[in-house]
Design a protein around this motif. Structure first.
Motif, PDB file in Angstrom:
ATOM      1  N   ASP A 151       0.872  -1.130   0.082  1.00 28.24           N
ATOM      2  CA  ASP A 151       0.082   0.037   0.060  1.00 28.24           C
ATOM      3  C   ASP A 151       0.889   1.330  -0.079  1.00 28.24           C
ATOM      4  N   LEU A 152       0.861   2.088  -0.994  1.00 28.16           N
ATOM      5  CA  LEU A 152       1.677   3.302  -1.200  1.00 28.16           C
ATOM      6  C   LEU A 152       1.713   4.079   0.027  1.00 28.16           C
ATOM      7  N   GLU A 153       0.371   4.517   0.382  1.00 32.27           N
ATOM      8  CA  GLU A 153       0.373   5.364   1.700  1.00 32.27           C
ATOM      9  C   GLU A 153       1.059   5.005   3.034  1.00 32.27           C
ATOM     10  N   THR A 154       0.891   3.692   3.219  1.00 32.99           N
ATOM     11  CA  THR A 154       1.532   2.937   4.372  1.00 32.99           C
ATOM     12  C   THR A 154       3.043   2.766   3.978  1.00 32.99           C
ATOM     13  N   SER A 155       3.573   2.764   3.001  1.00 33.24           N
ATOM     14  CA  SER A 155       4.957   2.587   2.609  1.00 33.24           C
ATOM     15  C   SER A 155       5.701   4.012   2.688  1.00 33.24           C
ATOM     16  N   ILE A 156       5.086   5.182   2.204  1.00 33.51           N
ATOM     17  CA  ILE A 156       5.631   6.107   2.309  1.00 33.51           C
ATOM     18  C   ILE A 156       5.489   6.799   3.878  1.00 33.51           C
ATOM     19  N   ALA A 157       4.517   6.501   4.453  1.00 35.17           N
ATOM     20  CA  ALA A 157       4.508   7.029   5.876  1.00 35.17           C
ATOM     21  C   ALA A 157       5.438   6.147   6.904  1.00 35.17           C
ATOM     22  N   GLY A 158       5.576   4.829   6.303  1.00 35.16           N
ATOM     23  CA  GLY A 158       6.467   3.991   7.199  1.00 35.16           C
ATOM     24  C   GLY A 158       7.894   4.456   7.063  1.00 35.16           C
ATOM     25  N   THR A 159       8.263   4.826   5.533  1.00 38.18           N
ATOM     26  CA  THR A 159       9.702   5.443   5.463  1.00 38.18           C
ATOM     27  C   THR A 159       9.798   6.374   6.061  1.00 38.18           C
ATOM     28  N   ARG A 160       8.955   7.483   6.215  1.00 41.48           N
ATOM     29  CA  ARG A 160       9.090   8.829   6.711  1.00 41.48           C
ATOM     30  C   ARG A 160       9.378   8.559   8.093  1.00 41.48           C
ATOM     31  N   ALA A 161       8.918   7.795   8.916  1.00 44.18           N
ATOM     32  CA  ALA A 161       8.818   7.415  10.162  1.00 44.18           C
ATOM     33  C   ALA A 161      10.000   6.600  10.642  1.00 44.18           C
ATOM     34  N   PHE A 162      10.406   5.805   9.907  1.00 38.83           N
ATOM     35  CA  PHE A 162      11.584   4.892  10.011  1.00 38.83           C
ATOM     36  C   PHE A 162      12.976   5.678   9.816  1.00 38.83           C
ATOM     37  N   LEU A 163      12.815   6.505   8.904  1.00 39.47           N
ATOM     38  CA  LEU A 163      14.058   7.524   8.748  1.00 39.47           C
ATOM     39  C   LEU A 163      14.188   8.386   9.939  1.00 39.47           C
ATOM     40  N   ARG A 164      13.118   8.988  10.247  1.00 38.29           N
ATOM     41  CA  ARG A 164      13.242   9.850  11.530  1.00 38.29           C
ATOM     42  C   ARG A 164      13.644   9.021  12.874  1.00 38.29           C
ATOM     43  N   ALA A 165      13.132   7.710  13.012  1.00 40.99           N
ATOM     44  CA  ALA A 165      13.541   6.911  13.943  1.00 40.99           C
ATOM     45  C   ALA A 165      15.044   6.625  14.118  1.00 40.99           C
ATOM     46  N   CYS A 166      15.846   6.874  13.122  1.00 40.92           N
ATOM     47  CA  CYS A 166      17.158   6.434  13.126  1.00 40.92           C
ATOM     48  C   CYS A 166      17.992   7.127  13.745  1.00 40.92           C
ATOM     49  N   PHE A 167      17.535   8.258  14.114  1.00 38.57           N
ATOM     50  CA  PHE A 167      18.306   9.578  14.692  1.00 38.57           C
ATOM     51  C   PHE A 167      17.779   9.803  16.042  1.00 38.57           C
ATOM     52  N   ALA A 168      18.528  10.339  17.097  1.00 37.11           N
ATOM     53  CA  ALA A 168      18.062  10.641  18.326  1.00 37.11           C
ATOM     54  C   ALA A 168      17.425  12.199  18.124  1.00 37.11           C
ATOM     55  N   VAL A 169      18.047  12.894  17.322  1.00 36.17           N
ATOM     56  CA  VAL A 169      17.545  14.269  16.693  1.00 36.17           C
ATOM     57  C   VAL A 169      17.665  14.130  15.162  1.00 36.17           C
ATOM     58  N   PRO A 170      16.606  14.090  14.559  1.00 37.33           N
ATOM     59  CA  PRO A 170      16.506  13.988  12.924  1.00 37.33           C
ATOM     60  C   PRO A 170      17.302  15.170  12.344  1.00 37.33           C
TER      61      PRO A 170
END
Length: 263
Positions: A151-170
């Motif tokens: 699902d495109l929306e789920t993938s995009i939202a998950g990608t944005r959230a995952f990238l932010r989660a890679c950092f203590a301060v994005p």
């Protein structure tokens, strides 16, 4: 910055970027899930590149490398091992230090399972996923599955959230936009194919005879620092270094300290 393209034993084209003196000690930088060689941009132009030959490559399915959609291309440990060996062999790297971040740590372990450590100078695991033990993972691990949704929306939202989660301060501004762009270059089908592969590398870690360093951010919400302590407890002579106020990407969030520790 030099660029190369190599071909793996199973025919996948791999994009490689290189910086630093060509006759300096080689360091191979292997990025993680949904990222690319640009993840290492602070190393490729930083102090480590003045004293070492840095080789960063886009793993299969990522960045400028080929992106086969057959799940088998991502579920066979021999394919990942062959990919790393192809980079080392075709570039003529002598006793390189392998640096594996997150999923890249699994690729290092796949290489070790196939080839051993006899041709290596050392190993640096960076927030590396080398054991499928639930207690070693953080609360944001579930975002990886969302990035692989059909699902495109789920993938995009998950990608944005995952990238932010890679950092203590994005990161902000152009840095975050660049990272989001190269994350978006990975097809969701590739991400989905990479999931579910069990990691049981304890026998590989116990057999190591080269220097091993495990670097981790204290605030990593994807893979807990306990993973690096696990590595240090099993690999002979290994040690763990924990960076305070740093998340899943120590090489970006604390680049100066990271470069010094790797050197």
């Amino acid at each position: 910055m030099d660029t190369h393209r190599i071909i793996t034993p199973d025919g996948v084209g791999i994009a490689v970027r290189e910086s630093g003196p060509p006759d300096a000690p080689p360091v191979v930088l292997i990025h993680g899930f949904s990222q690319c060689s640009l993840s290492w941009s602070r190393q490729m132009v930083g102090p480590l590149a003045r004293t070492h030959r840095l080789v960063a490559y886009d793993i299969r399915g990522h960045g400028a490398s080929d992106k086969p959609l057959d799940p088998a291309a991502y579920r066979n440990p021999a394919a990942w091992a062959g990919e790393a060996q192809a980079v080392i062999g075709q570039l003529g790297l002598v006793r390189p230090v392998l640096v594996g971040w997150s999923y890249g740590g699994r690729i290092v372990a796949d290489y070790l399972a196939a080839h051993g450590d006899g041709a290596l100078g050392g190993i640096v695991f960076v927030a590396a996923a080398v054991a499928s033990v639930p207690s070693l993972f953080g609360p944001k691990r579930g975002l990886l599955a969302e990035t692989g949704s059909a699902d495109l929306e789920t993938s995009i939202a998950g990608t944005r959230a995952f990238l932010r989660a890679c950092f203590a301060v994005p990161p902000e501004g152009e840095d975050f936009e660049t990272m989001l762009a190269f994350n978006a270059m990975v097809p969701p089908a590739v991400r989905a194919a990479m999931g579910g592969r069990m990691a049981d590398y304890d026998p590989v870690l116990r057999a190591l005879r080269v220097p091993v360093l495990a670097i981790h951010g204290a605030d990593d919400a994807i893979i807990l620092p306990a993973m690096s302590h696990h590595i240090a407890a099993i690999a002979p002579g290994a040690r763990a270094v924990i960076y305070e106020r740093v998340g899943h990407a120590p090489f970006w969030e604390a680049a100066t300290q990271f470069d010094a520790d790797v050197a």
